[in-house]
Scaffold this motif. Structure first.
Motif, short mmCIF file in Angstrom:
data_model
loop_
_atom_site.label_atom_id
_atom_site.label_comp_id
_atom_site.label_asym_id
_atom_site.label_seq_id
_atom_site.Cartn_x
_atom_site.Cartn_y
_atom_site.Cartn_z
N ALA A 203 66.88 133.23 72.98
CA ALA A 203 68.14 133.39 73.47
C ALA A 203 68.38 134.52 74.34
O ALA A 203 68.09 135.43 73.89
N ILE A 204 68.99 134.42 75.57
CA ILE A 204 69.39 135.45 76.30
C ILE A 204 70.76 135.50 76.65
O ILE A 204 71.38 134.65 76.90
N PRO A 205 71.62 136.66 76.18
CA PRO A 205 72.92 136.48 76.23
C PRO A 205 73.24 136.73 78.01
O PRO A 205 72.62 137.55 78.62
N VAL A 206 74.28 136.07 78.28
CA VAL A 206 74.82 136.02 79.36
C VAL A 206 76.34 135.83 79.48
O VAL A 206 77.06 135.43 78.56
N ALA A 207 77.00 136.10 80.47
CA ALA A 207 78.32 135.93 80.78
C ALA A 207 78.36 134.78 82.00
O ALA A 207 77.83 134.81 82.76
N VAL A 208 79.17 133.69 81.47
CA VAL A 208 79.57 132.54 82.24
C VAL A 208 80.19 133.13 83.69
O VAL A 208 81.60 133.72 83.15
N GLU A 209 80.03 132.86 84.82
CA GLU A 209 80.98 133.43 85.87
C GLU A 209 81.75 132.39 86.24
O GLU A 209 82.70 132.22 86.49
N ALA A 210 81.12 131.14 86.76
CA ALA A 210 81.54 130.06 87.27
C ALA A 210 80.70 128.67 86.88
O ALA A 210 79.66 128.92 86.75
N GLU A 211 81.62 127.68 86.98
CA GLU A 211 81.04 126.28 86.70
C GLU A 211 81.34 125.39 88.10
O GLU A 211 82.41 125.48 88.36
N THR A 212 80.38 124.70 88.44
CA THR A 212 80.47 124.01 89.58
C THR A 212 80.03 122.47 89.06
O THR A 212 78.61 122.21 89.06
N PRO A 213 81.09 121.54 88.81
CA PRO A 213 80.50 120.20 88.55
C PRO A 213 80.15 119.52 89.90
O PRO A 213 80.78 119.55 90.84
N LEU A 214 78.84 118.99 90.00
CA LEU A 214 78.24 118.26 91.18
C LEU A 214 78.22 116.64 90.59
O LEU A 214 78.70 116.59 89.37
N ASN A 215 77.87 115.97 91.53
CA ASN A 215 77.96 114.58 91.17
C ASN A 215 77.44 114.29 90.04
O ASN A 215 77.78 113.73 88.92
N GLU A 216 75.92 114.33 90.12
CA GLU A 216 75.26 114.14 88.80
C GLU A 216 74.59 115.08 87.85
O GLU A 216 74.09 114.99 86.69
N LYS A 217 75.19 116.33 88.30
CA LYS A 217 74.79 117.44 87.51
C LYS A 217 75.87 118.65 87.52
O LYS A 217 76.96 118.51 88.35
N THR A 218 75.84 119.48 86.36
CA THR A 218 76.70 120.51 86.56
C THR A 218 76.00 121.80 86.76
O THR A 218 75.15 122.04 86.05
N VAL A 219 76.37 122.66 87.67
CA VAL A 219 75.79 123.97 87.82
C VAL A 219 76.61 125.13 87.37
O VAL A 219 77.82 125.20 87.71
N THR A 220 75.98 125.96 86.62
CA THR A 220 76.78 127.10 86.03
C THR A 220 76.03 128.40 86.69
O THR A 220 74.96 128.65 86.53
N LEU A 221 77.08 129.28 87.03
CA LEU A 221 76.51 130.56 87.36
C LEU A 221 76.82 131.51 86.08
O LEU A 221 77.71 131.71 85.79
N VAL A 222 75.68 132.17 85.89
CA VAL A 222 75.84 133.15 84.53
C VAL A 222 75.32 134.30 85.16
O VAL A 222 74.36 134.61 86.16
#
Lengths: 372, 285, 307, 480
Positions: free
Chosen positions: A295-314
């Motif tokens: 497990a790598i620790p990250v900070a979630v910056e933003a979440e973008t829900p797309l149609n069939e998936k959700t993309v998260t920038l960490v």
């Protein structure tokens, strides 16, 4: 059906080389997708095959025959243009009939031929309209119908879905493979959309800057992109690329991300100590719990829900951005600290200097369904 | 969208009225003159009250002109016929020659194409007198002097560059892909030219042809120098009413009216081509 | 199916090579014009000769003498001056007037279309005949315009017969005949302009003068260039109107190039001088058209690049 | 029928009886003029056929280049006679006068073989002759085998005939012994005064007898008539402005256009004191009582104005007055004619003349046949036909002027015409110096006059400039 071979094609405009010693062959009945960014030379190549542009050097063979002295109208080709290129002064019927009138078929035969292909493309109700009275989708279908109407052994489709809206593109992407299969023609299909390329191509030729960078089945290209650039072009969201220096541990070769080791099984030993770029597909990264293995620790910056998936920038501890993709509806953090895990078997290693693929950890990956 | 104030409406209306007056008045006046005898024309001050006479037209059409010095034969209708023939034939030839050439310049950037195009265009701007004088001699040697053929050739100097330049613009505005599509569908370049390029450039070709016709019709000096009396156009013919024994103002007026009529008729018929045709792309950048 | 290509090719028979096609297409037009080039070259040769038809025995090459003589010939400088003034005045006025009329008629309506066709009538009047018409109308005795002039207090207005108003009169006739030409080209241009920028500007409340100078005019430039080119080059070669109205007079008020060259040839039969005048005129027009066309092609290329 | 009459005409044609005798005889027999004409033509054909082989060129065809003019009309009306007489087919091109000479120049300079003979003026032959475009006609006139014995070359008015002959030397005397006959006179014009009787009566003016009186009367007419102006003269920028009234008056003061030095060099002669005085008066006359747009005035405007009552007088071609006195002209019948000597010191008028002539193209394919046409067209028979039936005035043959029918016809409707002719004819000739730069000199002269009238340049200064410019041109052309 026929074959197509291009041998050492060169084309220059003024001082600029548009096609640079390009060779390619398409097998009988195969659908080859020419994929690449705009300006790569795809359209020029296609027009060269069609016979409206001449190569400066090299040979084009259709069905084994040299086309150098053969005019466009004698090459037995059907072509659909990105901008449709419908004849504005003719009805849809006459547009579609144009390949048939060229062979001096009888009136009835022409009418029957047009009807057939129009039905297939569901535009038989607008045949009497002129192009300006057609909707964009109908124009696109008319253009396709025109390309198909003559049952040409070789079909050239120049990004035919480029100028239609998303819904229609989605529909056609589903419909086209069936249509092309029904035609049984050899097809060269140009697109800038990797999903289209993967959905339609028996093989995909990736072009950039007048050269073919890689050619192979969709899976080959997705799983073993020849270089960083190709890896970037395929996949949405784009692949994560992080600078790493692989090390050798007792369990084999590994890299470190935020001090967490990621094992790269099956990598050649030569990569150890070299400046590399690791490529990680967003869908190959998952959120995990703190303390879980790797497990790598990250900070979630933003979440973008797309149609069939959700993309998260960490963001990793070392301030490196990573995109994570998960199927829509599955749980995941929307903000704050989180942990991700990477499956080293899905990673690619590229040479940092040349950008070339050094190794892909698992050419046998079976997740290409998800990628499409 | 556009807000029009009353003031502006009045201004526009007045301006338009003045313009129409300026451009139409001379023609109207000549029209009135053509129905008058020399006597009423020469009244001082001029007046619009007169008993109309058809003498002038009658004289022109029958070819018998009664003047102070008796009855003169005039060949005005023949002049008119010559003008029609020369203009129509010249424009037809210029279209046959010029449209394919315009197509070549528009579609094929071949070696020297710009230079050739410019050279052709520059003929439009050569002073006609410069070529005309030596030409009379060459025509003499070639046996082209006093032939319709020779005249039509020289008229190309007026028509051809105009058609080339305007029609070329049209062809360039047609998407090349549309033509490619037709060829790939299995048609020869000629069929493509005929079925795609020509119909699409049609309005432009019509407009260019009409302009060329007007310029050919208005020409004066070519036929005068190169041909005998029976091949003179109406522009020369109208001078016949200036005779040693007096100027037949009424007949001149009638001749002018008759000489404008054919071009006007064509223009009225083809007006939508002229304005709309030119706007499609003929001269645009 | 695989052999379709070969079958079709065989069926076509005669085939013009692709490289040759453009030449084949433009050759007939070129040939016709080259036929005209030969006399053109002869005329250039004449211009380097001492060549009077009335003194055939004295005909010989004097090389640049005809041209050198122009340097000290006040008549020549007057011709150059008058030609340039005439061309400059007519084109400027016709451009302004033509643009104004085109703007008035811009909106498509039955009335406007009708008026625009009516306004073409002067263009269809041969300039030689138009000059004749104006001569009738400006006759000091029975001429209607002279009558009008006298009504507004210009009792003795002499139109083309006085040096002070001769230029005005022929320019007036030129304007009458040729403004419709500019008007129709510019009207065509105005009507083909895209509507979006204007709608946007109107929505933003941009002042109309600003719209005109910053949007309309720039977009109309190619049309203005073409119209100006054709008019300017025709105007500097004006012959019909001036010759018919004044034969270059009174005095040498209106001895423009073509009139002077015409008189030199047909009356003085001084072929050498006439040809030299024409060659200079041709050089001027060639230079002007070159400048214009280069500019025009550049504009066109740019327009293409943007689209 | 008419046997006696035929005999009489036959006798005339054979030269046994003179014209006057013949006409007297015919009158005595009760023959009307019209019938006499018909008989005459009939007999002429017969007589010619007997004495001269008119059919020698039968079957050939000729083409003529003609100006739209009453002379040409008269010829065309009578052309069938020629065709019947000779069996030669004749076609013709008629061009409007505005463009006629340009057409001639274009046709001849290109060496066109299209036209065999054409109408011209004597001035033009000064270019055409040296250029080698026309043929010296002496060869034919003097050859009895080619010219019919009744042609009577001596019957032509001597001044007119000589004016068409020039030896080709710039400045050479017209009609000298070594002169070449470049053209045959056909009809000609003397420049004299034509005036509107009614108008002069109205202002109580008498017919002006010299330039000063002309200026005075014209000024009076302009002032008193309320509308019409006083005197019409031409003013366009062309040789045509110089040659009618202007040169006639100028010559009457003994002035010349050019001086010819002993070694044959030419120089301009317009800057003498007399010339300056004449120019000043002429300019003053136009400014005071000429047409308003004088500088555009050609033959047509000058004539039309007089015919329409827009002017009171004109100093121009007599036949222009003749045309204006007939037809549908408003003032038809009101015009009268007077011989005009501008110089009070001169005993008689010295009108410059314009001669419509026939010239033979050097490129003619059959010169002998062409000469057949020319001698017929300039023959006495056609002259009589034209003069009595058509408007073929002024005839160039003395015999026609002696013709009673003709004189009577003129006297009846053209007041003073015959008198004017008789007074002016002795002094009538071309007053220009023959030389190839004729059109350069006269165009510039006209242009200078225009500037003077427009007050752009004072008379003295204008003349100095003119002289200087003409001298330069003459030198440049190797003549000065």
């Amino acid at each position: 059906m026929t074959t197509l071979q291009l041998k050492n094609i060169v084309k220059r405009y003024k001082s600029q080389t548009v096609l640079d010693d390009l060779s390619l062959s398409v097998a009988d009945g195969e659908t080859l997708v020419l994929f690449g960014p705009s300006g790569a030379g795809k359209t020029v190549l296609l027009r060269m095959v069609a016979g409206v542009i001449e190569p400066d050097e090299g040979q084009i063979l259709i069905g084994g025959e040299d086309m150098a002295e053969v005019d466009a109208e004698h090459r037995g080709i059907g072509m659909a243009f990105q901008n449709f290129a419908l004849f504005p002064h003719m009805s849809a019927f006459d547009n579609i009939a144009s390949p048939l009138t060229a062979t001096r078929s009888s009136k009835d035969a022409i009418a029957a031929g047009v009807q057939k292909v129009a039905k297939l493309l569901k535009i038989d109700h607008v045949l009497s309209h002129h192009p300006k009275a057609l909707s964009n989708g109908q124009k696109q279908r008319t253009a396709l119908a025109r390309a198909l109407a003559g049952s040409p052994p070789l079909l050239l489709l120049d990004d035919p879905l480029r100028n239609v809206d998303a819904k229609l593109r989605f529909e056609m992407r589903l419909e086209l493979p069936r249509l092309l299969a029904a035609q049984g023609a050899t097809v060269v299909y140009v697109t800038q959309d990797y999903k289209e390329a993967m959905a339609l191509g028996d093989r995909i030729a990736v072009m950039s800057q007048g050269r073919i960078r890689q050619i192979g089945t969709p899976a080959e290209i997705y799983l073993a992109p020849a270089d960083i650039e190709i890896a970037r072009l395929f996949g949405d969201p784009t692949i994560n690329l992080l600078d790493v220096v692989p090390k050798e541990g007792p369990d084999g070769i590994y890299v470190e991300l935020s001090d967490v080791r990621i094992a790269l099984p099956g990598m050649p030993g030569a990569v150890v100590g070299k400046s590399c770029v690791i490529g990680l597909r967003p869908e190959a990264i998952v959120f995990t719990k703190a303390g879980a293995p790797g497990a790598i620790p990250v900070a979630v910056e933003a979440e973008t829900p797309l149609n069939e998936k959700t993309v998260t920038l960490v963001m990793t501890m070392r301030k490196r951005e990573v995109l994570v993709s998960r199927p829509a509806g599955t749980p995941g953090p929307a903000s704050g600290p989180a942990h991700i895990a990477v499956d080293g078997r899905t990673a690619f290693l590229f040479d940092k200097q040349s950008g070339a693929l050094i190794a892909s950890a698992a050419a046998s990956m079976t997740r290409n369904g998800e990628a499409a | 969208m556009e807000t029009t104030s009353t003031f502006e409406k009045i201004f526009r209306g007045t301006a338009l009225l003045l313009i129409v007056l300026f451009f139409m008045f001379p023609i109207l006046w000549i029209f009135l003159m053509s129905f008058q005898t020399n006597e009423t024309i020469l009244r001082i001050p001029p007046s619009v009250v007169f008993t109309p006479t058809f003498e002038n037209y009658q004289a022109l059409i029958t070819g018998k002109l009664t003047s102070a010095a008796g009855t003169l034969d005039i060949a005005f209708m023949r002049n008119l016929g010559n003008s029609v023939f020369l203009s129509v034939a010249s424009v037809a030839v210029a279209l046959v020659l010029g449209v394919p050439a315009a197509y070549a310049f528009a579609r094929h950037k071949f070696r020297g194409s710009e230079d050739i195009a410019f050279t052709l265009l520059s003929f439009r701007f050569a002073p006609p007198l410069l070529v005309l004088l030596p030409l009379t001699q060459y025509f003499q040697w070639l046996g082209l002097a006093d032939t319709y053929f020779g005249l039509i050739w020289v008229y190309q100097l007026i028509c051809l560059p105009l058609i080339l330049w305007i029609v070329r613009g049209y062809f360039e505005d047609i998407s090349a892909d549309v033509e490619y599509a037709y060829r790939i569908a299995g048609h020869s370049w000629f069929a493509t030219f005929r079925k795609i390029a020509l119909p699409l450039a049609g309005p432009g070709i019509a407009a260019a042809g009409l302009l060329a016709f007007i310029f050919a019709w208005n020409n004066f000096v070519f036929a005068l120098v190169l041909a005998s009396a029976d091949k003179q156009p109406v522009t020369v013919g109208a001078l016949a009413f200036v005779t040693a024994s007096g100027i037949q103002y009424g007949q001149i007026a009638a001749a002018i009216v008759l000489s404008i009529t054919p071009t006007l008729a064509i223009a009225l018929y083809a007006q939508r081509y002229l304005v709309e045709g030119l706007s499609l792309g003929a001269v645009k950048g | 199916m695989a052999s379709t290509a070969r079958e079709r090719k065989a069926a076509s028979g005669f085939r013009i090579s692709r490289k040759a096609l453009p030449y084949v297409l433009s050759l007939p037009a070129l040939l016709v014009c080259i036929g005209i080039l030969v006399p053109f070259l002869s005329a250039v040769v004449y211009s380097f000769q001492r060549y009077r038809l009335s003194q055939p025995w004295a005909r010989q090459f004097n090389w640049g003498d005809n041209y050198i003589n122009f340097m000290t010939d006040p008549g020549f400088w007057n011709t150059l001056k008058v030609s340039l003034i005439y061309a400059g005045t007519t084109v400027t006025l016709e451009l302004i007037l033509g643009l104004g009329i085109a703007l008035l008629l811009q909106r498509r309506s039955t009335v406007n279309n009708f008026v625009s066709i009516m306004l073409l009538m002067p263009l269809m009047t041969a300039p030689a005949l138009a000059a004749l018409m104006w001569k009738l109308m400006t006759n000091p005795g029975f001429g209607i315009l002279s009558y009008f002039a006298s009504l507004i207090g210009l009792e003795d207005f002499r139109w083309a017969s006085s040096p002070s108003s001769a230029l005005f009169t022929v320019v007036l006739v030129d304007i009458w005949v040729y403004t419709p030409f500019i008007m129709i080209l510019l009207l065509a241009g105005l009507r083909s302009l895209p509507t979006q920028p204007f709608e946007a500007a109107a929505l933003d409340g941009v002042p109309r003068t600003f719209v005109f100078f910053r949007i309309t005019l720039p977009m109309l430039t190619p049309y203005i260039l073409t119209a100006t080119l054709f008019r300017l080059l025709d105007s500097i070669q004006q012959f019909d109107i001036i010759y018919a109205m004044t034969q270059g007079g009174p005095g040498d008020t209106l001895t423009v190039f073509q009139v002077e060259a015409y008189l030199n040839f047909f009356q003085s039969t001084n072929v050498g001088r006439s040809a030299a005048l024409m060659v200079i005129l041709w050089a001027i027009t060639y230079f002007l058209s070159n400048v214009f066309i280069k500019h025009w092609l550049r504009l066109r290329e740019r327009a293409r690049g943007e689209s | 029928m008419y046997e006696k009459e035929k005999d009489l005409i036959g006798a005339f044609l054979r030269g046994e009886v003179d014209r006057r005798g013949m006409l007297k005889g015919l009158g005595a027999m009760g023959i009307t003029a019209g019938a006499a004409g018909t008989l005459f033509n009939m007999m002429a054909t017969n007589a010619h056929a007997a004495d001269f082989d008119w059919k020698a060129h039968s079957g050939k065809s000729l083409k003529l280049l003609l100006n739209k003019h009453p002379y040409a009309d008269a010829m065309i009306a009578n052309l069938q006679t020629f065709k019947d007489l000779t069996g030669i087919e004749v076609s013709y091109d008629v061009f409007p006068e505005d463009v006629y000479f340009d057409k001639v120049t274009a046709a001849l300079s290109s060496g066109s073989t299209e036209y065999d003979a054409f109408m011209t003026g004597a001035y033009m032959t000064w270019t055409y002759g040296p250029a080698g475009w026309i043929t010296d006609l002496n060869e034919w006139i003097k050859d009895p085998a080619k010219t019919n014995p009744n042609y009577a070359w001596d019957d032509f008015l001597p001044g007119v005939r000589n004016s068409c002959a020039w030896n080709g030397t710039p400045g050479g005397e017209l009609g000298s012994d070594d002169a070449k006959q470049w053209c045959i006179p056909w009809g000609y014009e003397q420049n004299d005064l034509t005036y509107n009787k009614t108008m002069l009566d109205k202002i109580g003016g008498k017919v002006p007898g010299n330039l000063d009186e002309l200026i005075e009367t014209a000024g009076k007419a302009s002032k008193d008539l309320g509308g019409p102006y006083g005197i019409g003269v031409r003013g366009s920028r062309s040789w045509a402005t110089i040659h009618p009234g202007f040169l006639s008056g100028y010559a009457n003061f003994g002035q010349k256009d050019l001086n010819v030095s002993a070694d044959g060099k030419l120089s301009a002669a317009m800057n003498t004191a007399e010339s300056r005085a004449f120019h000043s008066k002429w300019v003053q006359m136009i400014q005071e009582s000429g047409p308003k747009d004088w500088s555009t005035y050609t033959w047509y405007q000058v004539g039309t104005d007089l015919g329409a009552g827009a002017s009171a007088m004109m100093f121009d071609a007599d036949i222009l007055g003749y045309f204006m006195n007939g037809g549908t002209n408003k003032e038809a019948g009101n015009l009268a004619f007077a011989s005009f000597a501008a110089n009070p010191a001169a005993t008689s008028a010295t009108p410059n003349i314009w001669i419509w002539s026939l010239a033979m193209s050097n490129f003619s394919k059959d010169k002998d046949a062409t000469w057949y046409f020319m001698q017929w067209a300039s023959g006495a028979e056609h002259a009589i036909f034209g003069a009595t039936k058509m408007d073929f005035v002024n005839p160039v043959r003395q015999s026609v002027w002696k013709d009673e029918i003709f004189r009577e016809r003129l006297n009846k409707s053209y007041a003073g015409y015959v008198d004017m002719f008789d007074k002016s004819a002795p002094g009538a000739s071309i007053k220009f110096t023959p030389q190839p730069l004729f059109f350069d000199v006269t165009t510039e002269w006209a242009s200078t006059l225009q500037k003077m009238v427009a007050k752009e340049v004072p008379v003295d200064e204008g003349l100095d400039m003119l002289v200087q410019s003409i001298d330069t041109q003459l030198k440049e052309a190797g003549l000065g």
